[in-house]
Structure formats: structure tokens, C-alpha cells
Scaffold this motif. Structure first.
Motif, short mmCIF file in Angstrom:
data_model
loop_
_atom_site.label_atom_id
_atom_site.label_comp_id
_atom_site.label_asym_id
_atom_site.label_seq_id
_atom_site.Cartn_x
_atom_site.Cartn_y
_atom_site.Cartn_z
N HIS A 9 0.83 -1.20 0.00
CA HIS A 9 0.00 0.00 0.00
C HIS A 9 0.87 1.25 0.00
O HIS A 9 1.93 1.28 0.61
CB HIS A 9 -0.91 0.01 1.24
CG HIS A 9 -1.99 -1.03 1.18
ND1 HIS A 9 -3.04 -0.96 0.30
CD2 HIS A 9 -2.17 -2.18 1.88
CE1 HIS A 9 -3.82 -2.01 0.46
NE2 HIS A 9 -3.32 -2.77 1.41
N LEU A 13 -2.77 2.37 6.22
CA LEU A 13 -3.70 1.26 6.35
C LEU A 13 -4.94 1.72 7.13
O LEU A 13 -4.84 2.59 8.00
CB LEU A 13 -3.05 0.12 7.13
CG LEU A 13 -2.31 -0.96 6.33
CD1 LEU A 13 -3.32 -1.84 5.62
CD2 LEU A 13 -1.35 -0.38 5.31
N LEU A 16 -7.82 -4.40 8.61
CA LEU A 16 -7.29 -5.72 8.28
C LEU A 16 -8.33 -6.78 8.65
O LEU A 16 -9.01 -6.65 9.65
CB LEU A 16 -6.01 -6.01 9.10
CG LEU A 16 -4.77 -5.20 8.74
CD1 LEU A 16 -3.71 -5.39 9.82
CD2 LEU A 16 -4.23 -5.63 7.39
N LEU A 25 -5.35 -12.90 4.20
CA LEU A 25 -5.48 -11.66 4.94
C LEU A 25 -5.85 -10.55 3.96
O LEU A 25 -5.18 -10.37 2.94
CB LEU A 25 -4.15 -11.31 5.63
CG LEU A 25 -4.06 -9.96 6.35
CD1 LEU A 25 -5.06 -9.87 7.49
CD2 LEU A 25 -2.66 -9.72 6.89
N SER A 27 -6.46 -6.50 3.31
CA SER A 27 -6.07 -5.21 3.89
C SER A 27 -6.72 -4.07 3.10
O SER A 27 -6.83 -4.14 1.87
CB SER A 27 -4.55 -5.06 3.87
OG SER A 27 -4.05 -5.09 2.55
N CYS A 28 -7.15 -3.04 3.83
CA CYS A 28 -7.72 -1.85 3.20
C CYS A 28 -6.83 -0.66 3.57
O CYS A 28 -6.30 -0.60 4.68
CB CYS A 28 -9.12 -1.56 3.73
SG CYS A 28 -10.26 -2.90 3.48
N ALA A 29 -6.72 0.27 2.64
CA ALA A 29 -5.91 1.45 2.89
C ALA A 29 -6.52 2.65 2.18
O ALA A 29 -7.53 2.53 1.50
CB ALA A 29 -4.47 1.23 2.41
N ALA A 293 -4.86 -0.52 12.38
CA ALA A 293 -5.61 -1.75 12.18
C ALA A 293 -4.89 -2.91 12.84
O ALA A 293 -3.66 -2.98 12.81
CB ALA A 293 -5.77 -2.03 10.68
N SER A 304 -1.62 -9.59 12.85
CA SER A 304 -1.04 -8.61 11.94
C SER A 304 -1.48 -7.21 12.37
O SER A 304 -2.52 -7.03 13.01
CB SER A 304 -1.47 -8.88 10.50
OG SER A 304 -2.87 -8.92 10.43
N GLY A 306 -1.53 -2.97 10.95
CA GLY A 306 -1.38 -2.07 9.81
C GLY A 306 -1.23 -0.66 10.32
O GLY A 306 -1.95 -0.24 11.22
N VAL A 312 2.01 -3.43 6.38
CA VAL A 312 1.34 -4.43 7.20
C VAL A 312 2.45 -5.30 7.78
O VAL A 312 3.33 -5.76 7.06
CB VAL A 312 0.39 -5.31 6.36
CG1 VAL A 312 -0.30 -6.34 7.24
CG2 VAL A 312 -0.63 -4.45 5.64
#
Length: 326
Positions: A9, A13, A16, A25, A27-29, A293, A304, A306, A312
Motif C-alpha cells: 500500500h 492502512l 485488516l 489476509l 487489507s484496506c488502505a 488496524a 497482523s 497495519g 502491514v
């Protein structure tokens, strides 16, 4: 415990999420592209392209076939996890903030932000088994809370929806009628914005994190306060171990004030607390900015985090983690 650094990313972040099997997994960012990774070695599998704004939240169906994402481009999208294809777009009049699939994946709850003259709202959408039959209309729209609703999740048996956000009140709604059933007691509740909410595996209790530098554990049915975990920084993210009696809190100062301090004093670490005794048992350092996150693998053997730094970090626990004595 050496973390695996996952760089995919370009922006901070936001969220997650592991799938139920714990092998993927998501992940959003803020860089418009939700990403999916292998959860054991951190290899990037692919991205979901189509959003035109920061992606705030995501959820994955029980069979890992569907992904739902909520974005600042005023849409929530359904995706095919395997192919990355967009299946459907829900359009709103304001940014979509939180998304959560119900048990059984037949419903999804989506919250939208206040924007111009539009108030914040909680939308319940029916999710069709076949994307061809999907419709955009809401089955239910709940309004009332002031300010952003940062999290909305399903309660036990999908009978209720639990929401929390900027007005620091946790509310439980009837998911059939839309009636407000309970609000938390303001005496014991959070004093500032609630940033995050994590349910226990069995759904019997949940954890909220807030900018008032604390996290609180609540009973899902009665909304009584069970525990409070006090820390010395605003909490942006919370997670609960499915295996041990541990909760982990992540946070740090607001991104805009970070540059005024040294990274060692910025307190950008994930703090582990004993869930029952409310005592800190350890911390995991590493991020160069606030942690936004956190997520535990469903097997409880890795987690994990973020950060605002766009990384991450995936941590597989050493064996001595499982024998921590207080």
C-alpha cells in the motif's frame, strides 16, 4: 518473533481482516486498492481495483467467495475474492465507513458518514446468492446517532446490530424492526470517539477502543461493562485473541501531531493485555506511525498490524508466547 513486512500500500492502512480459514489476509488502505495476501508468508496475491477513494473497511464471507468493501467514494462494492471481479456496487449519498456480513452471509450492514446535509445512517442490505439477482435497495435504514458511525457489527443470531462511533455511545438495534434496544450507561462508557470494535469468537462479548486512551470489554446481550484496559495513548485499533485470554491495543497520536516527536516516544506499538487481569503483558514495536488496524488469525497463532506508515506487519508468535505467566 520476526515480523514479515508486507509492503503493498502507498497510503496509510485502515483495516485488516482474516478469512475464516485463516489462510488469507485482506487489507484496506487510503490508496483505493484493497489487497489480499497469503497469511502464512505474507505474499501478495492480488488487489481489487475499482474504488475511487480511500477504502475504510472490508469483510469476507464465510466461504471466502465474496468480499465487501466500504469506501470514501460513496460506494460499497461486492467482489469475487478469487477473480477480483466487481460483482455489484451499492451507491450512497455519503462515504461508506463500516461493512459487516451477517452470519450466513445473506445480509450485510453498511454505515454511511454524515456529509453536507446527509446524516449518518446504518443500512442493512440483502445479499443475493447469485450476483445477477443482487439489488441495491436497503432492507432497513437506521438513523439517530450523531457524527460518524465508525463500526457496526451483527449481534448474536443476526437479531441485533451493534453500532459505535463519534458520539462515544454504543447502541444495540433490533435488526428486524430498526428499534433502538439499548444504549450503554454513560457513567461507565467511553468519553471520546470510539474508533474500533472487535467481537469475541463466540459473540458473547466485544471490545471497543477509543481516543479516550482506553479499551473496554462489554457483554453483548446486556451491554454491561466487564473490563477496562487503560493505556497512555489514543486507541485506534483493538483485537482479541481467539486462543489465549489476551487483548491487543494499537494506536498512537493523531497522524497530524506525529512529526513533533521522536519515533521512540511516539508509542507506536501494539500492547498486549491480560483480558481478565487487565494488566499489560507485553508490546510489539515496529511501526513508524500510529497503528490503525489489528487482526488476529482465527487460529490465534499469529496477528497482523497495519500502520499509518503503509506497512502491514505479520507476526507469527513464538512458542513462549503461549505460556506467558503473570
Amino acid at each position: 518473533m520476526r515480523p514479515i513486512l508486507m509492503k503493498g500500500h502507498e497510503r496509510p492502512l485502515t483495516f485488516l481482516k482474516y478469512n475464516r480459514d485463516g489462510d488469507l489476509l485482506f487489507s484496506c488502505a487510503k490508496d483505493h486498492n484493497p489487497t489480499v495476501w497469503f497469511a502464512d508468508n505474507g505474499e501478495r496475491l492480488g488487489t481489487y481495483r475499482g474504488h475511487n477513494g480511500a477504502v475504510w473497511c472490508c469483510d469476507v464471507s464465510r466461504d471466502s467467495a465474496r468480499l465487501i468493501t466500504g469506501s470514501a467514494d460513496q460506494t460499497a462494492k461486492l467482489w469475487n475474492v478469487q477473480s477480483g471481479q466487481q460483482l455489484f456496487t451499492f451507491n450512497f449519498d455519503s462515504p461508506a465507513r463500516a461493512v459487516d456480513f451477517s452470519v450466513g452471509d445473506k445480509l450485510a450492514v453498511i454505515t454511511t458518514d454524515p456529509f453536507m446535509d446527509v446524516t449518518s445512517a446504518i443500512h442493512v442490505k440483502r445479499i443475493a446468492g447469485d450476483p445477477e439477482d443482487q439489488i441495491g435497495e436497503s432492507a432497513l435504514i437506521l438513523k439517530g446517532p450523531q457524527g460518524r458511525i465508525n463500526r457496526a457489527v451483527w449481534g448474536p443470531l443476526n437479531r441485533t446490530i451493534i453500532s459505535a462511533g463519534e458520539d462515544a455511545v454504543i447502541r444495540i438495534w433490533d435488526s428486524e424492526t430498526g428499534k433502538l434496544l439499548k444504549e450503554n450507561d454513560p457513567e461507565v462508557g467511553h468519553k471520546k470517539t470510539i474508533t474500533s470494535l472487535a467481537k469475541s469468537v463466540d459473540g458473547s462479548h466485544f471490545l471497543t477502543g477509543s481516543l479516550d486512551k482506553s479499551a473496554k470489554l462489554w457483554d453483548t446481550r446486556t451491554l454491561t461493562l466487564i473490563k477496562t484496559y487503560v493505556t497512555e495513548r489514543p486507541v485506534n485499533a483493538v483485537a482479541m485473541s481467539p486462543l489465549c485470554d489476551h487483548v491487543v491495543l494499537g494506536g498512537g497520536q493523531d497522524a497530524s501531531t506525529v512529526t513533533t516527536t521522536d519515533h521512540r516516544s511516539g508509542k507506536f506499538e501494539a500492547k498486549f493485555y491480560d483480558k481478565i487481569l487487565q494488566e499489560e503483558i507485553g508490546g510489539v514495536k515496529g511501526h513508524f506511525g500510529p497503528i490503525n488496524a489489528l487482526a488476529f488469525n482465527p487460529d490465534g497463532k499469529s496477528f497482523s498490524s497495519g500502520g499509518e506508515d503503509g506497512y502491514v506487519r505479520l507476526h507469527h508468535f513464538d512458542s513462549d508466547y503461549f505460556h506467558i505467566k503473570i
